[in-house]
Design a protein around this motif. Structure first.
Motif, PDB file in Angstrom:
ATOM      1  N   ARG A 285      41.335  50.067  40.275  1.00 49.72           N
ATOM      2  CA  ARG A 285      42.554  49.257  40.347  1.00 49.72           C
ATOM      3  C   ARG A 285      42.529  48.251  41.484  1.00 49.72           C
ATOM      4  NH1 ARG A 285      43.668  53.999  43.086  1.00 49.72           N
ATOM      5  NH2 ARG A 285      44.957  53.847  44.971  1.00 49.72           N
ATOM      6  N   ASP A 286      41.714  48.524  42.521  1.00 45.46           N
ATOM      7  CA  ASP A 286      41.703  47.648  43.693  1.00 45.46           C
ATOM      8  C   ASP A 286      40.510  46.689  43.705  1.00 45.46           C
ATOM      9  OD1 ASP A 286      39.864  49.615  44.039  1.00 45.46           O
ATOM     10  OD2 ASP A 286      40.577  50.288  45.998  1.00 45.46           O
TER      11      ASP A 286
ATOM     12  N   ARG B 157      41.939  44.739  39.365  1.00 49.02           N
ATOM     13  CA  ARG B 157      43.084  44.292  40.153  1.00 49.02           C
ATOM     14  C   ARG B 157      43.907  43.303  39.321  1.00 49.02           C
ATOM     15  NH1 ARG B 157      43.942  43.792  45.747  1.00 49.02           N
ATOM     16  NH2 ARG B 157      41.768  44.352  46.145  1.00 49.02           N
TER      17      ARG B 157
ATOM     18  N   THR C 184      42.845  52.459  34.303  1.00 51.44           N
ATOM     19  CA  THR C 184      42.655  52.403  35.741  1.00 51.44           C
ATOM     20  C   THR C 184      43.628  53.379  36.407  1.00 51.44           C
ATOM     21  OG1 THR C 184      42.405  50.883  37.610  1.00 51.44           O
ATOM     22  CG2 THR C 184      44.341  50.563  36.216  1.00 51.44           C
ATOM     23  N   CYS C 185      43.447  53.612  37.690  1.00 43.94           N
ATOM     24  CA  CYS C 185      44.308  54.555  38.407  1.00 43.94           C
ATOM     25  C   CYS C 185      45.699  53.958  38.633  1.00 43.94           C
ATOM     26  CB  CYS C 185      43.674  54.939  39.743  1.00 43.94           C
ATOM     27  SG  CYS C 185      42.169  55.909  39.579  1.00 43.94           S
ATOM     28  N   TYR C 186      46.684  54.836  38.745  1.00 47.77           N
ATOM     29  CA  TYR C 186      48.078  54.417  38.915  1.00 47.77           C
ATOM     30  C   TYR C 186      48.788  55.467  39.772  1.00 47.77           C
ATOM     31  CZ  TYR C 186      52.715  52.717  37.661  1.00 47.77           C
ATOM     32  OH  TYR C 186      53.983  52.215  37.700  1.00 47.77           O
TER      33      TYR C 186
ATOM     34  N   PHE D 176      49.447  51.513  41.294  1.00 50.05           N
ATOM     35  CA  PHE D 176      48.495  50.516  41.766  1.00 50.05           C
ATOM     36  C   PHE D 176      48.428  50.447  43.292  1.00 50.05           C
ATOM     37  CE2 PHE D 176      49.900  48.640  37.589  1.00 50.05           C
ATOM     38  CZ  PHE D 176      48.738  48.963  36.911  1.00 50.05           C
TER      39      PHE D 176
ATOM     40  N   ARG E  84      47.124  57.684  35.446  1.00 53.21           N
ATOM     41  CA  ARG E  84      46.266  56.665  34.863  1.00 53.21           C
ATOM     42  C   ARG E  84      47.107  55.659  34.082  1.00 53.21           C
ATOM     43  NH1 ARG E  84      43.980  58.872  38.093  1.00 53.21           N
ATOM     44  NH2 ARG E  84      41.971  59.951  38.040  1.00 53.21           N
ATOM     45  N   TYR E  85      46.755  54.390  34.234  1.00 47.45           N
ATOM     46  CA  TYR E  85      47.428  53.301  33.524  1.00 47.45           C
ATOM     47  C   TYR E  85      46.544  52.890  32.359  1.00 47.45           C
ATOM     48  CZ  TYR E  85      49.676  48.741  32.767  1.00 47.45           C
ATOM     49  OH  TYR E  85      50.317  47.653  32.208  1.00 47.45           O
TER      50      TYR E  85
END
Length: 223
Positions: free
Chosen positions: A134-135, A139, A190-192, A194, A203-204
């Motif tokens: 996510r980063d 992003r 992605t991870c959540y 954010f 997870r998103y």
């Protein structure tokens, strides 16, 4: 006095450890773009060489299993090696290109987005699952909306997907992203949250359906 001294030392150790973790995370974030660019360069070279290899072997440039909605269904699908660069994702709204590698382990996610080995290959029937941090590479993923386009390119062609929606699931609920589908769909994960500090618990999931398939231009131009 000894009790207070021990507490002070413990606080200092925690502070130093936290600082080291923050510095390491920042180092990984700053290093990621360089590795991501290198992966894209490797993909561009592979894309340019793929038609030449196919012609020299007197084979069609389209791997088995790569289909569009108008083509007949096929159970034959391309087989990729773990760690192999298999294509790229282009997010027009973010103007971002991301290399896709086979596998979702740390070595793959350091260089780009990782294709879940247990899911359908990009451009084939079923749910193709692609994960990213996510980063770094993913992003801004949360700013994409229903109807926005996602382009996935492999040596078999360029596949245009339209976003249908998003959902948030528990980090351990991986079964939901591997559901079989009679259509060609794409799930970006992605991870959540954010902005969460450290390993995020959820997870998103961003879902999209295949609209059409286009041939890959030799130069790989997006315009």
């Amino acid at each position: 006095m000894k009790k207070h001294s021990g507490l002070a030392i413990a606080v200092k150790l925690i502070f130093v450890l936290s600082l080291c973790i923050m510095l390491y995370s920042a180092f990984q974030i700053f290093r990621a773009p360089a590795e991501a660019r290198q992966a894209l360069q490797e993909w561009e070279k592979k894309r340019e060489e793929a038609p030449i290899i196919s012609q020299s072997n007197d084979e069609t440039p389209l791997p088995d299993g790569m289909i569009s909605p108008s083509e007949t269904k096929s159970t034959s699908k391309p087989i990729y090696k773990k760690g192999e660069i298999i294509g790229e994702i282009y997010l027009p709204k973010l103007d971002k290109r991301i290399a896709i590698l086979e596998g979702t382990q740390r070595p793959q996610l350091k260089k780009g987005a990782g294709h879940d080995i247990g899911s359908a290959p990009p451009g084939t029937l079923g749910n193709s699952v692609v994960a990213g941090h996510r980063d770094t590479v993913f992003r801004g993923l949360g700013t994409l909306k229903k109807g926005d386009l996602i382009e996935v390119e492999t040596v078999g062609g360029k596949f245009i997907y339209s976003i249908t929606g998003s959902t948030i699931v528990d980090g351990d609920a991986r079964g939901v992203i591997k559901q079989q589908n009679s259509e060609a769909v794409l799930t970006l994960i992605t991870c959540y949250p954010f902005t969460y500090i450290g390993p995020a618990p959820d997870r998103y999931l961003l879902s999209a359906t295949l609209l059409r398939k286009e041939p890959v231009s030799p130069s790989g131009d997006k315009g």
